[in-house]
Design a protein around this motif. Structure first.
Motif, PDB file in Angstrom:
ATOM      1  N   ARG A  51       9.513  11.822   7.426  1.00  0.00           N
ATOM      2  CA  ARG A  51       8.206  11.168   7.473  1.00  0.00           C
ATOM      3  C   ARG A  51       8.046  10.299   6.223  1.00  0.00           C
ATOM      4  O   ARG A  51       8.103  10.790   5.093  1.00  0.00           O
ATOM      5  CB  ARG A  51       7.096  12.210   7.536  1.00  0.00           C
ATOM      6  CG  ARG A  51       7.103  13.010   8.832  1.00  0.00           C
ATOM      7  CD  ARG A  51       5.932  13.984   8.855  1.00  0.00           C
ATOM      8  NE  ARG A  51       5.906  14.756  10.095  1.00  0.00           N
ATOM      9  CZ  ARG A  51       4.992  15.668  10.379  1.00  0.00           C
ATOM     10  NH1 ARG A  51       4.019  15.933   9.484  1.00  0.00           N
ATOM     11  NH2 ARG A  51       5.032  16.320  11.522  1.00  0.00           N
ATOM     12  N   THR A  52       7.910   8.983   6.460  1.00  0.00           N
ATOM     13  CA  THR A  52       7.739   8.036   5.351  1.00  0.00           C
ATOM     14  C   THR A  52       6.272   7.655   5.236  1.00  0.00           C
ATOM     15  O   THR A  52       5.583   7.434   6.237  1.00  0.00           O
ATOM     16  CB  THR A  52       8.579   6.775   5.576  1.00  0.00           C
ATOM     17  OG1 THR A  52       8.223   6.187   6.841  1.00  0.00           O
ATOM     18  CG2 THR A  52      10.067   7.100   5.565  1.00  0.00           C
ATOM     19  N   ASP A  53       5.857   7.548   4.000  1.00  0.00           N
ATOM     20  CA  ASP A  53       4.476   7.186   3.739  1.00  0.00           C
ATOM     21  C   ASP A  53       4.297   5.679   3.993  1.00  0.00           C
ATOM     22  O   ASP A  53       5.009   4.863   3.380  1.00  0.00           O
ATOM     23  CB  ASP A  53       4.118   7.523   2.297  1.00  0.00           C
ATOM     24  CG  ASP A  53       2.618   7.381   2.039  1.00  0.00           C
ATOM     25  OD1 ASP A  53       1.888   7.058   3.001  1.00  0.00           O
ATOM     26  OD2 ASP A  53       2.202   7.586   0.881  1.00  0.00           O
ATOM     27  N   PRO A  54       3.417   5.259   4.884  1.00  0.00           N
ATOM     28  CA  PRO A  54       3.249   3.818   5.143  1.00  0.00           C
ATOM     29  C   PRO A  54       2.783   3.043   3.922  1.00  0.00           C
ATOM     30  O   PRO A  54       3.131   1.875   3.745  1.00  0.00           O
ATOM     31  CB  PRO A  54       2.201   3.780   6.266  1.00  0.00           C
ATOM     32  CG  PRO A  54       1.536   5.113   6.242  1.00  0.00           C
ATOM     33  CD  PRO A  54       2.554   6.071   5.740  1.00  0.00           C
ATOM     34  N   GLN A  55       2.002   3.683   3.055  1.00  0.00           N
ATOM     35  CA  GLN A  55       1.569   2.995   1.843  1.00  0.00           C
ATOM     36  C   GLN A  55       2.743   2.733   0.906  1.00  0.00           C
ATOM     37  O   GLN A  55       2.835   1.670   0.282  1.00  0.00           O
ATOM     38  CB  GLN A  55       0.506   3.828   1.130  1.00  0.00           C
ATOM     39  CG  GLN A  55      -0.794   3.981   1.920  1.00  0.00           C
ATOM     40  CD  GLN A  55      -1.819   4.780   1.157  1.00  0.00           C
ATOM     41  OE1 GLN A  55      -1.541   5.293   0.064  1.00  0.00           O
ATOM     42  NE2 GLN A  55      -3.024   4.910   1.719  1.00  0.00           N
ATOM     43  N   LEU A  56       3.677   3.691   0.830  1.00  0.00           N
ATOM     44  CA  LEU A  56       4.852   3.508  -0.004  1.00  0.00           C
ATOM     45  C   LEU A  56       5.737   2.377   0.534  1.00  0.00           C
ATOM     46  O   LEU A  56       6.251   1.552  -0.237  1.00  0.00           O
ATOM     47  CB  LEU A  56       5.645   4.815  -0.073  1.00  0.00           C
ATOM     48  CG  LEU A  56       6.890   4.823  -0.973  1.00  0.00           C
ATOM     49  CD1 LEU A  56       6.491   4.562  -2.418  1.00  0.00           C
ATOM     50  CD2 LEU A  56       7.631   6.148  -0.847  1.00  0.00           C
ATOM     51  N   VAL A  57       5.901   2.309   1.853  1.00  0.00           N
ATOM     52  CA  VAL A  57       6.702   1.237   2.462  1.00  0.00           C
ATOM     53  C   VAL A  57       6.042  -0.113   2.226  1.00  0.00           C
ATOM     54  O   VAL A  57       6.708  -1.108   1.901  1.00  0.00           O
ATOM     55  CB  VAL A  57       6.880   1.513   3.964  1.00  0.00           C
ATOM     56  CG1 VAL A  57       7.589   0.336   4.634  1.00  0.00           C
ATOM     57  CG2 VAL A  57       7.665   2.788   4.176  1.00  0.00           C
ATOM     58  N   ALA A  58       4.711  -0.187   2.370  1.00  0.00           N
ATOM     59  CA  ALA A  58       4.000  -1.450   2.148  1.00  0.00           C
ATOM     60  C   ALA A  58       4.113  -1.893   0.689  1.00  0.00           C
ATOM     61  O   ALA A  58       4.314  -3.090   0.402  1.00  0.00           O
ATOM     62  CB  ALA A  58       2.540  -1.302   2.542  1.00  0.00           C
ATOM     63  N   ARG A  60       6.567  -1.166  -1.363  1.00  0.00           N
ATOM     64  CA  ARG A  60       7.944  -1.607  -1.587  1.00  0.00           C
ATOM     65  C   ARG A  60       8.167  -3.023  -1.053  1.00  0.00           C
ATOM     66  O   ARG A  60       8.790  -3.859  -1.710  1.00  0.00           O
ATOM     67  CB  ARG A  60       8.892  -0.615  -0.906  1.00  0.00           C
ATOM     68  CG  ARG A  60      10.357  -0.794  -1.281  1.00  0.00           C
ATOM     69  CD  ARG A  60      11.200   0.191  -0.504  1.00  0.00           C
ATOM     70  NE  ARG A  60      10.758   1.568  -0.764  1.00  0.00           N
ATOM     71  CZ  ARG A  60      11.146   2.603  -0.020  1.00  0.00           C
ATOM     72  NH1 ARG A  60      11.916   2.420   1.031  1.00  0.00           N
ATOM     73  NH2 ARG A  60      10.731   3.829  -0.333  1.00  0.00           N
ATOM     74  N   ASP A  61       7.642  -3.320   0.144  1.00  0.00           N
ATOM     75  CA  ASP A  61       7.780  -4.666   0.709  1.00  0.00           C
ATOM     76  C   ASP A  61       7.034  -5.698  -0.130  1.00  0.00           C
ATOM     77  O   ASP A  61       7.515  -6.824  -0.328  1.00  0.00           O
ATOM     78  CB  ASP A  61       7.264  -4.684   2.145  1.00  0.00           C
ATOM     79  CG  ASP A  61       8.128  -3.839   3.065  1.00  0.00           C
ATOM     80  OD1 ASP A  61       9.289  -3.573   2.702  1.00  0.00           O
ATOM     81  OD2 ASP A  61       7.635  -3.445   4.150  1.00  0.00           O
ATOM     82  N   ARG A  64       9.108  -6.474  -3.232  1.00  0.00           N
ATOM     83  CA  ARG A  64      10.242  -7.346  -2.907  1.00  0.00           C
ATOM     84  C   ARG A  64       9.779  -8.767  -2.657  1.00  0.00           C
ATOM     85  O   ARG A  64      10.428  -9.730  -3.071  1.00  0.00           O
ATOM     86  CB  ARG A  64      10.960  -6.790  -1.678  1.00  0.00           C
ATOM     87  CG  ARG A  64      12.211  -7.549  -1.306  1.00  0.00           C
ATOM     88  CD  ARG A  64      12.839  -6.973  -0.058  1.00  0.00           C
ATOM     89  NE  ARG A  64      13.252  -5.588  -0.261  1.00  0.00           N
ATOM     90  CZ  ARG A  64      13.779  -4.824   0.704  1.00  0.00           C
ATOM     91  NH1 ARG A  64      13.892  -5.306   1.928  1.00  0.00           N
ATOM     92  NH2 ARG A  64      14.151  -3.593   0.448  1.00  0.00           N
TER      93      ARG A  64
END
Length: 218
Positions: A51-58, A60-61, A64
Motif C-alpha cells: 500500500r503506497t501513500d498517494p500523498q507520498l507519490v504526489a 515525489r512526482d 521530479r
C-alpha cells in the motif's frame, strides 16, 4: 475378494451430487474395479500488494517535475555550448595582443572617395567591353570551325574523322622531380606505433529531450 467387490458395487449405487473432475475423491468402476485420483494442481499464495501513500507519490512526482523544470530553465539560459576547435579559436596569446596589433586605417577625404568611385566605374566598364570582345571572337572562331568541318566532311569522310579527334600533343606537359624523398637528419621513424594526441571533451547536454530522459531515469 467377493465381499470387497460387493461393497464397491454398493458404493457405486450411491447417487453422487457434484463434479467428479473438480473433487479430490476416489471413484470406482464396475468392470474392472479401478481407483483413480484427480491431477495435482500446483499453486502459490498471491503476493500482498504494498500500500503506497498517494500523498507520498504526489510529492515525489512534484519533486521530479521541479527538477526537470529547473534543468530546462538552466539549459535555455546558457544555450547550447559547442565543442571548442583549436583551428577556429586560434592562439590565445595572439587574442590577448589583439588590441596592440590592431591597425587603425586613416580616414579618407571626400575627394579620395570620389576618385576611387570613378576608378571603380571605369574599371568595370573596361572589363565589360573586354568580356564582350572575347565572347565575340570565340563565337566567330567556333562558326568558322563548324563551317570548315562541314566542308571537309563533304570532301572526305576519313579526313573529317581524323580532324575531330582529340590532339593530346597540343599542350604537352612534362614533370621531372625527385623520385625519392631525401631523408631527414636525426629523424627516428616509428615502428608501427603512434601516440594519440586527440583531445577529448565531455559531452554536454544540448537538447531538452536528453534532459528529460536523464531526470526521468533517476
Amino acid at each position: 475378494m467377493a465381499l470387497l467387490q460387493k461393497a464397491f458395487q454398493q458404493l457405486s449405487r450411491i447417487p453422487f451430487r457434484g463434479n467428479l473432475s473438480n473433487n479430490r475423491t476416489l471413484f470406482t468402476q464396475t468392470s474392472p474395479t479401478l481407483f483413480k485420483v484427480t491431477d495435482v494442481v500446483s499453486a502459490e499464495p498471491l503476493k500482498k500488494r504494498r500500500r503506497t501513500d498517494p500523498q507520498l507519490v504526489a510529492a515525489r512526482d512534484a519533486k521530479r517535475k521541479r527538477r526537470i523544470e529547473k534543468a530546462i530553465k538552466k539549459l535555455m539560459k546558457t544555450g547550447r555550448k559547442l565543442k571548442p576547435v583549436d583551428e577556429i579559436e586560434g592562439d590565445r596569446k595572439l587574442q590577448k595582443e589583439k588590441k596592440e596589433r590592431n591597425r587603425e586605417l586613416p580616414t579618407l577625404s571626400n575627394e579620395q572617395l570620389d576618385n576611387r568611385a570613378i576608378l571603380m566605374k571605369e574599371w568595370n566598364l573596361y572589363k565589360g567591353v573586354q568580356y564582350k570582345k572575347e565572347c565575340a571572337s570565340i563565337n566567330t572562331m567556333l562558326e568558322c570551325q563548324a563551317k570548315a568541318l562541314s566542308e571537309l566532311k563533304l570532301e572526305s569522310e576519313e579526313l573529317y574523322m581524323a580532324a575531330i579527334q582529340v590532339d593530346y600533343q597540343l599542350l604537352p606537359y612534362e614533370v621531372n622531380g625527385p623520385v625519392r624523398t631525401p631523408p631527414i637528419k636525426g629523424y627516428d621513424p616509428p615502428d608501427g606505433e603512434y601516440t594519440d594526441t586527440t583531445k577529448t571533451y565531455e559531452v554536454e547536454i544540448g537538447d531538452v529531450t536528453t534532459v528529460l530522459k536523464q531526470f526521468i531515469r533517476k
